[in-house]
Design a protein around this motif. Structure first.
Motif, mmCIF file in Angstrom:
data_model
loop_
_atom_site.group_PDB
_atom_site.id
_atom_site.type_symbol
_atom_site.label_atom_id
_atom_site.label_comp_id
_atom_site.label_asym_id
_atom_site.label_seq_id
_atom_site.Cartn_x
_atom_site.Cartn_y
_atom_site.Cartn_z
ATOM 1 N N SER A 239 44.568 46.517 41.144
ATOM 2 C CA SER A 239 43.258 45.915 41.392
ATOM 3 C C SER A 239 42.789 46.209 42.813
ATOM 4 C CB SER A 239 43.322 44.400 41.172
ATOM 5 O OG SER A 239 43.659 44.097 39.836
ATOM 6 N N LYS A 240 43.697 46.130 43.751
ATOM 7 C CA LYS A 240 43.366 46.381 45.154
ATOM 8 C C LYS A 240 42.917 47.826 45.366
ATOM 9 C CE LYS A 240 45.337 45.814 49.789
ATOM 10 N NZ LYS A 240 46.557 45.415 50.557
ATOM 11 N N MET A 241 43.454 48.745 44.551
ATOM 12 C CA MET A 241 43.091 50.161 44.687
ATOM 13 C C MET A 241 41.886 50.527 43.823
ATOM 14 S SD MET A 241 46.744 52.140 45.026
ATOM 15 C CE MET A 241 47.318 51.618 43.412
ATOM 16 N N ASN A 242 41.219 49.509 43.271
ATOM 17 C CA ASN A 242 39.976 49.695 42.509
ATOM 18 C C ASN A 242 40.170 50.371 41.147
ATOM 19 O OD1 ASN A 242 38.350 48.491 44.544
ATOM 20 N ND2 ASN A 242 38.379 50.419 45.692
ATOM 21 N N PHE A 243 41.356 50.225 40.574
ATOM 22 C CA PHE A 243 41.531 50.643 39.182
ATOM 23 C C PHE A 243 40.741 49.697 38.290
ATOM 24 C CE2 PHE A 243 44.918 53.194 40.748
ATOM 25 C CZ PHE A 243 45.324 54.055 39.744
#
Length: 260
Positions: A239-243
């Motif tokens: 989530s943090k890596m924008n997946f």
């Protein structure tokens, strides 16, 4: 390889063998795929017949993955003795919009050499404790680690998958098993792991971002993978890596009580 394909007005089902898991569990292992029920009573009767046939053939283990909203199918499986094991999520990212300036230059990514596979297999053997083989208490405890270890050691025989050794300061800190589709410019991460002694030190984010930068440089447009919803730490990382996440699925196991 499909060994049974059922296409009737009431039921669709494909049955495939899983020879790599047979080596771990010591009995015949199969997978139910593309299960769709249209008429409950007729489909249940047919599935009961199939399950009896599987038991007669000494099948020891059956897995089945269903769409998250396949409630009718899930209830029928449970009536046949299957147990719900987990929900899996499918993270994916469009690399066109991914910034690569966050990648870490200290992480070196190389295709694993044959003499490195044993060391990498030892990482995955002890890296997981929340996968579906670990949480199903009916399965012997050591099967999960052995399963992943065998996967790495036999990787040379699979031309579609690459084992990547991720290192920092000449020490192996992680492993990715990747399948690259150059025609459609997509990469799929089959297996990702950080060595236990390096977990919780920020190396996960470094490795994941470095892998994304590598794929983008190679010209790939999308990266995807599959994770268990139990793994909140990895879920937060993605989530943090924008997946983003496509539709989740449910996993079920059936185990022959006479063979385990």
């Amino acid at each position: 390889m499909i060994i049974v394909k059922v296409e009737t007005p009431s039921l669709n089902l494909e049955i495939k063998p899983l020879p790599w898991d047979e080596k771990v569990l010591g009995s015949s292992v199969i997978q139910f795929e593309k299960l769709v029920v249209r008429h409950t009573e007729q489909a249940t009767q047919r599935l009961q017949s199939i399950m009896q046939e599987m038991a007669d053939k000494k099948v020891g283990f059956i897995s089945c993955r269903l769409p998250h909203n396949a409630i009718q199918e899930s209830m029928i499986l449970e009536g046949l003795g299957f147990k719900f094991i987990e929900v899996v999520l499918h993270p994916f990212i469009n690399l066109a919009s991914h910034r690569t300036d966050r990648s870490c230059n200290s992480i070196k990514i190389e295709e694993a050499k044959p003499d490195e596979l044993k060391k990498l297999s030892e990482i995955v053997e002890i890296a997981f404790d929340d996968d579906r083989f670990s949480v199903d208490l009916r399965i012997p405890r050591n099967c999960s680690g052995t399963r992943y270890k065998n996967w790495v050691l036999s990787s040379e025989k699979n031309s579609k998958q690459k084992v990547l050794n991720l290192s920092e300061n000449s020490k192996s800190v992680g492993i990715f098993i990747v399948e690259e589709n150059h025609q459609h410019k997509k990469a799929y991460w089959h297996l990702t792991a950080i060595a236990p002694q390096y977990q919780g030190k920020g190396l996960g984010a470094k490795c994941w971002l470095s892998m994304l930068a590598k794929h983008k440089k190679q010209g790939f447009k999308e990266v995807s993978t599959t994770i268990s919803s139990r793994n909140s730490r990895v879920l937060n990382l993605y989530s943090k890596m924008n997946f983003r996440f496509s539709e989740p699925e449910m996993t079920f196991h059936w185990i022959n009580p006479n063979l385990f």
